[in-house]
Design an enzyme around this catalytic site. Structure first.
Site, short mmCIF file in Angstrom:
data_model
loop_
_atom_site.label_atom_id
_atom_site.label_comp_id
_atom_site.label_asym_id
_atom_site.label_seq_id
_atom_site.Cartn_x
_atom_site.Cartn_y
_atom_site.Cartn_z
N GLY A 237 0.63 -1.29 -0.01
CA GLY A 237 -0.48 -0.01 -0.13
C GLY A 237 1.20 0.99 -0.19
O GLY A 237 0.87 1.85 -1.18
N PHE A 238 1.68 1.17 1.10
CA PHE A 238 2.46 2.40 0.90
C PHE A 238 2.34 3.69 1.14
O PHE A 238 2.33 4.95 0.48
CB PHE A 238 3.77 2.32 -0.04
CG PHE A 238 4.01 1.02 -0.03
CD1 PHE A 238 5.59 0.63 0.58
CD2 PHE A 238 4.06 -0.06 -1.20
CE1 PHE A 238 5.32 -0.81 0.83
CE2 PHE A 238 4.71 -1.30 -1.03
CZ PHE A 238 5.40 -1.52 -0.27
N ILE A 464 -1.25 -5.43 4.92
CA ILE A 464 -0.44 -4.85 3.58
C ILE A 464 0.76 -5.90 3.47
O ILE A 464 1.74 -4.92 2.55
CB ILE A 464 -1.07 -3.33 3.26
CG1 ILE A 464 0.21 -3.05 4.37
CG2 ILE A 464 -2.30 -2.99 3.43
CD1 ILE A 464 0.50 -1.42 4.14
N LEU A 628 7.17 -5.78 18.09
CA LEU A 628 6.31 -6.62 18.89
C LEU A 628 6.42 -8.38 18.11
O LEU A 628 5.63 -8.91 18.58
CB LEU A 628 4.52 -6.07 17.88
CG LEU A 628 4.50 -4.76 19.03
CD1 LEU A 628 3.67 -4.08 18.16
CD2 LEU A 628 3.95 -5.52 20.01
N GLY A 700 5.21 3.08 16.56
CA GLY A 700 4.91 2.70 14.87
C GLY A 700 6.86 2.23 15.20
O GLY A 700 7.12 3.65 15.09
N GLU A 703 7.77 3.57 8.73
CA GLU A 703 7.83 4.19 8.37
C GLU A 703 9.61 5.13 9.03
O GLU A 703 10.05 6.27 8.63
CB GLU A 703 7.36 5.55 8.50
CG GLU A 703 5.89 4.59 8.02
CD GLU A 703 4.74 5.36 7.76
OE1 GLU A 703 4.28 6.34 8.80
OE2 GLU A 703 4.11 6.25 6.77
MO1 MOS Z 1 1.23 5.59 5.40
S1 MOS Z 1 2.30 6.23 4.15
O1 MOS Z 1 0.22 6.21 6.20
O2 MOS Z 1 0.71 4.09 4.09
#
Ligand code: MOS
Length: 741
Positions: A237-238, A464, A628, A700, A703
């Site tokens: 997805g990205f 994803i 995780l 998270g 990214e």
């Molecule tokens: Mo990310 S760029 O929030 O899928």
């Protein structure tokens, strides 16, 4: 169990081709196929339409243009937020605002018939001069109303940047530019829509089931219970699948009109034109410092492409706000409207392109000062958030830098550029830092034990490719004391409890924290039932002493299997919901700056004759809370680093400024790294537990890996050759004329 580097539980399904993606659902009957016709001009209007030949073409069921497409709702101007749930009307106007904009839609019995008929739709246009060039239109820049859907402010200011910069002993003032970049998932965007009476099941490749659901309902003006979304497997997805696009809206409309299943798969070239892109940016970075390397001034002025069909502005100017301790600071965002498709999120929106500019500038400052670039960063580590004045929940960036330097062999770097030559290659080392925010959003997860004792976890959360199925099985396995392989994970259905899905690096921690809470609530129900049940060995015991392990609930020496307990006390099964709220409402998100960090290192070789850049090694050292699953987390980090290498050296969607099209709109011409481009890459995760983030201590990390990775390479190229390229990507024609002789 949480954190163990177990392999993906869905791996066998993926490698045997039995994981069913949305375009591969065949048990709904033979679908019709839709094909979208895109505008061949960048700006203008449709003045004539002939569809007779297309309609007469074999197998054709339907041909739509703006004249006969069903009415749809328009976005509500008052809508705030990321906007992926807003209406997305298609084929609703004669006006063309970007090349490739859908102008006609054909449905036929086969994909080939649909494509053939699409080529027979005759449209005449008048072209109007369009604006396609960011630099040329910069004089028309405006201050955008919102940046990143209103998540962050467009501007920030502390102290007096202008005065401090003017007075600084050492000054860096440079312009860096980043190109349009694409989040091209391997699985192109696609939708299969099936109506049954006045209800539809929509199989769609999306990162967010809830936003897909909301967008389809709001565009069509149908009730939420009329639309069911299914996205069990998603091939990447990205960012480009945070929202659904024309394929989804047209498939749902056509399937309703024809009362047959309709499938629409975007061609790769259409993904380039219709699924968003990372907007190009022009970034001025100003750094003022004392002679001993204390930053006194930090300025970051970002100009970014916007569009005439919806604004999307990355929060690029926000990246540096939490980075270095300069007392005088100013960051600004301006937008330039162009006749190009609207931008959308692309991995590490804002932070990825910002880090190319800021971290290159820091390297330039280190060089100007004659200070080691790692030392320069450590000297400017802030005690508290430099703009908000609040503490960091955890930072440890200096630790990442030192650990990375040790592992990478940074002491072997020669500070003077162009001083290491190995045969025909110039060799250099570079580094940069990474910072990325940690977010959360309302998420619910249900955990249930079925009458036969089977443990199930359900959420509309998506996987994803990142490992969501696996980490949820680990969290629930630990929470209920069963092996993770015994947990059935059911994702990607709008009928399940809602989440914002996978995006913004928040999916893993959102869904796992909610699952953790669901397990806690479910355990409480089980314990209460057991101690109240005269048949249970736990009857009358102290609930506070209860534990779960090996499929059994235990208090002291007494224990009972979960299966028996459920059979006795919950003949219909038992479930519990776990939820988390928005980060805006979480006091920790106000009291602390919650981020993840990394130190990125690269070694490059630059061909002295051709200017070709070859990567030799990359290393990233990250601190991002508790992992995780250390295997899937590492894969995310390495994937990000490789994308950073790609941004530094290869990726650029080039606009044809005559027509407003992306010229290189396929994966042959839009360069991404092949295996041979990527050398040894390693990602180290420091042990960490951030108790300000959530009770799992996790943040998270999807990214942070891309952030800074490209700048480390750019800085290594400078160290190797003495050539500073500020116009990304660093391609050989930019290096070659300037290489040392
Ligand atoms: Mo990310 S760029 O929030 O899928």
């Amino acid at each position: 169990m949480i954190g163990s580097p177990v392999t993906r539980i869905d791996g066998p399904l993926k490698v045997t081709g039995t994981a069913t993606y949305s375009a591969e659902v065949w048990d709904v009957g033979q679908p019709l196929y839709g094909s979208i016709v895109g505008a061949p001009i960048g700006h203008g209007r449709i003045v004539a339409i002939q569809t007779a030949r297309a309609e007469a073409s074999p197998g054709v069921q339907l041909v739509w243009t703006y004249r006969n497409a069903p009415p749809q709702h328009a976005p509500d101007e008052s809508a705030k937020g990321l906007g992926y749930s807003c209406p997305y009307p298609v084929l609703c106007s004669a006006e063309i605002q970007h090349y490739g904009e859908p102008v006609a839609f054909v449905v036929a019995e086969t994909a080939e018939q649909a494509r053939t008929a699409a080529s027979l739709v005759e449209l005449a246009y008048t072209s109007t001069e369009g604006h396609y060039d960011l630099a040329a239109r910069e004089p028309h820049a405006f201050v955008p109303e919102t940046v990143q859907g209103g998540f962050v402010a467009a501007e920030s200011s502390v102290g007096d940047l202008e005065a401090a910069f003017a007075a600084a002993q050492v000054q860096i003032d440079q312009l860096y530019t980043t190109p349009y970049e694409m989040s091209q998932a391997l699985e192109p965007h696609n939708t299969l829509a099936v109506w049954n009476g006045d209800k539809a099941t929509v199989y769609v490749s999306t990162q967010s089931v809830a936003w897909a659901h909301a967008r389809i309902c709001s565009t069509l003006g149908v009730q939420p219970e009329q639309i069911e979304i299914v996205a069990r497997y998603v091939g990447g997805g990205f960012g480009s699948k945070l929202g659904v696009h024309a394929d989804a809206i047209l498939a749902v409309l056509a399937a309703r009109a024809l009362a047959r299943p309709v499938k629409v798969v975007l061609a790769r070239q259409q993904v380039f034109q219709l699924a968003g892109q990372r907007p190009a940016s022009r970034q001025r970075v100003r750094l003022g410092a004392t002679a001993d390397g204390q930053l006194t001034a930090f300025g970051h002025d970002v100009t970014m492409k916007a569009s005439y069909r919806g604004d999307y502005i990355e929060d690029t100017a926000a990246n540096g706000r939490g980075l270095y301790a300069a007392p005088n600071r100013h960051t600004t965002t301006r937008a330039v409207a162009l006749h190009l498709p609207a931008g959308e999120d692309v991995r590490a929106p804002g932070d990825a392109p910002a880090s190319l500019a800021i971290e290159s500038a820091m390297d330039e400052l280190a060089h100007a000062l004659g200070v080691d670039p790692i030392e320069l960063r450590i000297r400017n580590e802030p005690e508290v958030h430099p703009e908000l004045g609040i503490p960091f929940s955890e930072r440890r960036l200096a630790e990442c830098l030192r650990e990375g330097a040790r592992r990478f062999g940074w002491e072997r770097r020669r500070p003077a550029p162009a001083s290491v030559r190995d045969g025909q290659w110039w060799v250099g080392y570079g580094m940069a830092v990474a910072i990325r925010g940690h977010y959360q959003a309302p998420t619910s997860v249900r955990v249930l034990i079925e009458p036969d004792g089977g443990v199930v976890v359900q959420s509309d959360m998506t996987d994803i490719g990142t490992g969501t199925y696996t980490i949820l099985s680990q969290v629930v396995g630990e929470g209920l004391g069963v092996p993770h392989t015994a947990v059935r994970v059911e994702l990607g259905r709008s009928a399940f409890p809602s989440s914002p899905g996978s995006g913004g690096s928040w999916g893993a921690t959102n869904s796992c924290t909610a699952a953790h809470r669901a397990c806690t609530a479910l355990r409480a129900k089980l314990v209460a039932a057991a101690i109240a049940d005269p048949r249970s060995p736990l009857h009358g015991k102290d609930p506070a002493a209860a534990t779960v392990a090996n499929g059994r609930l235990a208090i002291g020496d007494a224990s009972e299997s979960l299966a028996e307990l459920v059979e006795h006390c919950f003949p219909n099964g038992v479930d519990a919901l776990g939820s988390i709220g928005d980060f805006d409402e979480d006091p920790n998100h106000k009291a602390y700056a919650l981020n993840t960090y990394g130190a990125q290192f690269a070694e490059v070789r630059v061909d002295a004759v051709t200017g070709e850049v070859r990567l030799s090694r990359m290393l990233g050292v990250f601190v991002g809370g508790r992992m995780l699953n250390r295997l899937t987390a590492r894969s995310q980090l390495i994937g990000g680093m490789i994308w950073g290498a790609s941004a530094a050296l290869l990726e650029e969607a080039v606009v044809d400024t005559r027509f407003g099209s992306f010229i290189n709109r396929d994966l042959a011409q839009y360069l991404v790294p092949a295996h041979a481009d990527i050398p040894e890459v390693d990602a180290i995760m420091l042990d960490s537990f951030d108790d300000k983030a959530n009770e799992l201590g996790a943040k998270g990390i999807g990214e942070v890996g891309i952030c800074g990775a490209g700048a480390a390479i750019a800085n290594a190229v400078f160290n190797a050759t003495g050539v500073r390229v500020r116009d990304f990507p660093i391609t050989l024609e930019k290096l070659l004329p300037r290489l040392p002789r």
